[in-house]
Design an enzyme around this catalytic site. Structure first.
Site, PDB file in Angstrom:
ATOM      1  N   LYS A 113      22.742  -6.814  57.569  1.00 22.66           N
ATOM      2  CA  LYS A 113      21.415  -7.379  57.823  1.00 22.66           C
ATOM      3  C   LYS A 113      20.301  -6.466  57.327  1.00 22.66           C
ATOM      4  O   LYS A 113      19.249  -6.947  56.914  1.00 22.66           O
ATOM      5  CB  LYS A 113      21.260  -7.748  59.298  1.00 22.66           C
ATOM      6  CG  LYS A 113      22.016  -9.047  59.555  1.00 22.66           C
ATOM      7  CD  LYS A 113      22.167  -9.433  60.983  1.00 22.66           C
ATOM      8  CE  LYS A 113      23.014 -10.695  61.082  1.00 22.66           C
ATOM      9  NZ  LYS A 113      23.520 -10.894  62.446  1.00 22.66           N
ATOM     10  N   LYS A 195      32.449 -18.519  52.704  1.00 25.20           N
ATOM     11  CA  LYS A 195      32.706 -19.483  53.777  1.00 25.20           C
ATOM     12  C   LYS A 195      31.499 -20.388  54.004  1.00 25.20           C
ATOM     13  O   LYS A 195      30.382 -20.053  53.604  1.00 25.20           O
ATOM     14  CB  LYS A 195      33.041 -18.734  55.071  1.00 25.20           C
ATOM     15  CG  LYS A 195      31.911 -17.797  55.537  1.00 25.20           C
ATOM     16  CD  LYS A 195      32.083 -17.365  56.987  1.00 25.20           C
ATOM     17  CE  LYS A 195      30.767 -16.905  57.568  1.00 25.20           C
ATOM     18  NZ  LYS A 195      30.524 -17.181  58.943  1.00 25.20           N
ATOM     19  N   LYS A 198      25.599 -21.298  58.220  1.00 21.23           N
ATOM     20  CA  LYS A 198      24.418 -22.041  58.656  1.00 21.23           C
ATOM     21  C   LYS A 198      23.287 -21.992  57.652  1.00 21.23           C
ATOM     22  O   LYS A 198      22.602 -22.971  57.444  1.00 21.23           O
ATOM     23  CB  LYS A 198      23.921 -21.480  59.987  1.00 21.23           C
ATOM     24  CG  LYS A 198      24.750 -21.941  61.162  1.00 21.23           C
ATOM     25  CD  LYS A 198      23.890 -21.967  62.417  1.00 21.23           C
ATOM     26  CE  LYS A 198      24.718 -21.686  63.655  1.00 21.23           C
ATOM     27  NZ  LYS A 198      24.807 -20.250  63.964  1.00 21.23           N
TER      28      LYS A 198
HETATM   29  P1  ADP Z   1      27.073 -18.866  60.956  1.00 20.97           P
HETATM   30  O1  ADP Z   1      27.924 -17.810  60.317  1.00 20.97           O
HETATM   31  O2  ADP Z   1      27.176 -20.166  60.294  1.00 20.97           O
HETATM   32  O3  ADP Z   1      25.632 -18.432  61.226  1.00 20.97           O
HETATM   33  P2  ADP Z   1      27.577 -18.149  63.705  1.00 20.97           P
HETATM   34  O4  ADP Z   1      27.475 -16.719  63.249  1.00 20.97           O
HETATM   35  O5  ADP Z   1      26.551 -18.639  64.675  1.00 20.97           O
HETATM   36  O6  ADP Z   1      27.662 -19.110  62.404  1.00 20.97           O
HETATM   37  O7  ADP Z   1      29.015 -18.377  64.288  1.00 20.97           O
HETATM   38  C1  ADP Z   1      29.322 -19.173  65.413  1.00 20.97           C
HETATM   39  C2  ADP Z   1      30.828 -19.242  65.515  1.00 20.97           C
HETATM   40  O8  ADP Z   1      31.370 -20.010  64.405  1.00 20.97           O
HETATM   41  C3  ADP Z   1      31.500 -17.872  65.462  1.00 20.97           C
HETATM   42  O9  ADP Z   1      32.555 -17.855  66.418  1.00 20.97           O
HETATM   43  C4  ADP Z   1      32.032 -17.791  64.043  1.00 20.97           C
HETATM   44  O10 ADP Z   1      33.171 -16.974  63.974  1.00 20.97           O
HETATM   45  C5  ADP Z   1      32.366 -19.259  63.711  1.00 20.97           C
HETATM   46  N1  ADP Z   1      32.249 -19.556  62.249  1.00 20.97           N
HETATM   47  C6  ADP Z   1      31.108 -19.565  61.512  1.00 20.97           C
HETATM   48  N2  ADP Z   1      31.358 -19.905  60.211  1.00 20.97           N
HETATM   49  C7  ADP Z   1      32.703 -20.132  60.119  1.00 20.97           C
HETATM   50  C8  ADP Z   1      33.594 -20.556  59.049  1.00 20.97           C
HETATM   51  N3  ADP Z   1      33.158 -20.853  57.824  1.00 20.97           N
HETATM   52  N4  ADP Z   1      34.913 -20.664  59.340  1.00 20.97           N
HETATM   53  C9  ADP Z   1      35.383 -20.405  60.582  1.00 20.97           C
HETATM   54  N5  ADP Z   1      34.602 -20.019  61.631  1.00 20.97           N
HETATM   55  C10 ADP Z   1      33.285 -19.886  61.422  1.00 20.97           C
END
Ligand code: ADP
Ligand code: TRP
Length: 332
Positions: A113, A195, A198
């Site tokens: 970050k 992957k 969001k």
């Molecule tokens: P993002 O990475 O989209 O901002 P978050 O950090 O809020 O999402 O993650 C929320 C949950 O979703 C966490 O437990 C994270 O491990 C899971 N997660 C996020 N993206 C993926 C993905 N592409 N595949 C599997 N799990 C994911």
């Protein structure tokens, strides 16, 4: 027998996607019958990277609505918003005395970050893992269903718990990252790189709020090529990703048929993507529609938040009483 305490959180930083569903929410839904579950929207954590709060309320309500639409039942699991439970902030402050600057600076997500937002390296970002530990420890939770990206944070939560217990006496269990014995899920993006997430690469991520046409468009644009030329050849990563995505939502026979077509070099990726697009639509549309209806019902969501906050504060208050007592913060 008392049920084990399970806890997890999702930041309110944008639209939820297929990765959140298969990496996190599906596990929450599976756990809600057998464990004492706490699931929350991490709005304070969102502020560490998203200081603009114009969209915050919408995001918080949407995360709640989408979780309920995916099958979380507020009657079974305690669903709440982090900022409704001030006990978390108190524990965070106390745990900060047990967290060292050096270890916080070494955290992978902090370093990432700092690279992404060099203009806003705030103390909240540095102490993100301490707040996350407070989220978990405030309910003395043991199992924490999260994706692989959160493993280091969990390890730090265990360290803080251990230090507290060692110094002030046993209050906290040491929490572990949890999944259902399968390897941890990583839902790949549609462009073959990284992957689904969001905020990055929105055309390569399928959101639970995407409409049917947008889903079809994104899937049809997924990276492919003209097909294999040798029978039974290895799949390039971006093709393996397509199969992986298809396995999440399509029938086994459908995937097997395309596997066979791949192996004898007759596969047509256009057909495969068309099929996958329809299966994605069939999977996402009912969740989207349910979530939209729940999101529009502000009265219901207010009730869910209120009931959740009450239950969460009760559990958190009991932990804080123990914490203060063990630390000697009791003067009359
Ligand atoms: P993002 O990475 O989209 O901002 P978050 O950090 O809020 O999402 O993650 C929320 C949950 O979703 C966490 O437990 C994270 O491990 C899971 N997660 C996020 N993206 C993926 C993905 N592409 N595949 C599997 N799990 C994911
Ligand atoms: N850091 C987590 C993520 O980015 C969200 C989160 C905050 C969390 N507090 C938590 C997850 C406590 C599990 C437990 O995904």
């Amino acid at each position: 027998m008392q049920k084990e305490v399970v806890l997890s959180g999702i930041r309110s930083t944008g639209f939820l996607h297929l990765g959140n569903y298969f990496g996190a929410m599906r596990n929450y839904v599976r756990m809600q019958d057998d464990f004492d579950c706490y699931f929350f929207v991490a709005d304070w954590h969102a502020l560490t990277t998203h200081p603009d709060t114009k969209e915050l309320r919408n995001s918080v309500l949407r995360v709640l609505a989408e979780n309920i639409a995916c099958g979380l039942d507020p009657e079974k699991a305690c669903l709440y918003v982090q900022s409704h439970v001030p006990e978390i902030a108190e524990l965070y402050m106390l745990l900060n005395m047990l967290a060292y600057k050096g270890e916080l600076e070494k955290t992978t997500t902090f370093k990432d970050k700092v690279r992404l937002q060099p203009q806003n390296v705030n103390a909240g970002l540095l102490t993100y893992p301490v707040l996350m530990a407070a989220d978990i420890l405030v309910h003395r939770a043991f199992k924490v269903p999260v994706g692989k990206d959160q493993e280091q944070h969990l390890e730090m939560a265990r360290n803080f718990a251990q230090r507290f217990n060692h110094r002030y006496g046993d209050v906290f269990p040491e929490p572990v990252a949890f999944n259902f014995g399968e390897s941890l899920v990583k839902v790949p993006s549609l462009d073959g790189a990284g992957k689904m997430s969001k905020s990055e690469n929105q055309m390569a991520t399928l959101y639970l709020a995407d409409d049917d046409e947008l889903i079809r468009k994104k899937v049809m644009k997924a990276k492919s090529d003209s097909g294999p030329t040798e029978p039974n050849s290895d799949k390039p990563d971006y093709i393996e990703n397509l199969f992986q995505l298809m396995r999440l939502v399509s029938k086994k026979e459908t995937v097997d048929q395309f596997e066979a077509d791949y192996n004898n070099c007759t596969i047509r990726y256009g057909d495969m993507k068309k099929q996958m697009a329809e299966d994605m639509v069939a999977f996402i549309a009912p969740i989207r529609e349910k979530a939209a209806a729940i999101y529009a019902d502000e009265k219901y969501l207010a009730e869910v938040m209120q009931t959740g906050a009450e239950k969460a504060r009760k559990s958190a208050g009991a932990t804080l009483a123990l914490v203060r007592e063990h630390m000697g913060l009791k003067y009359f």
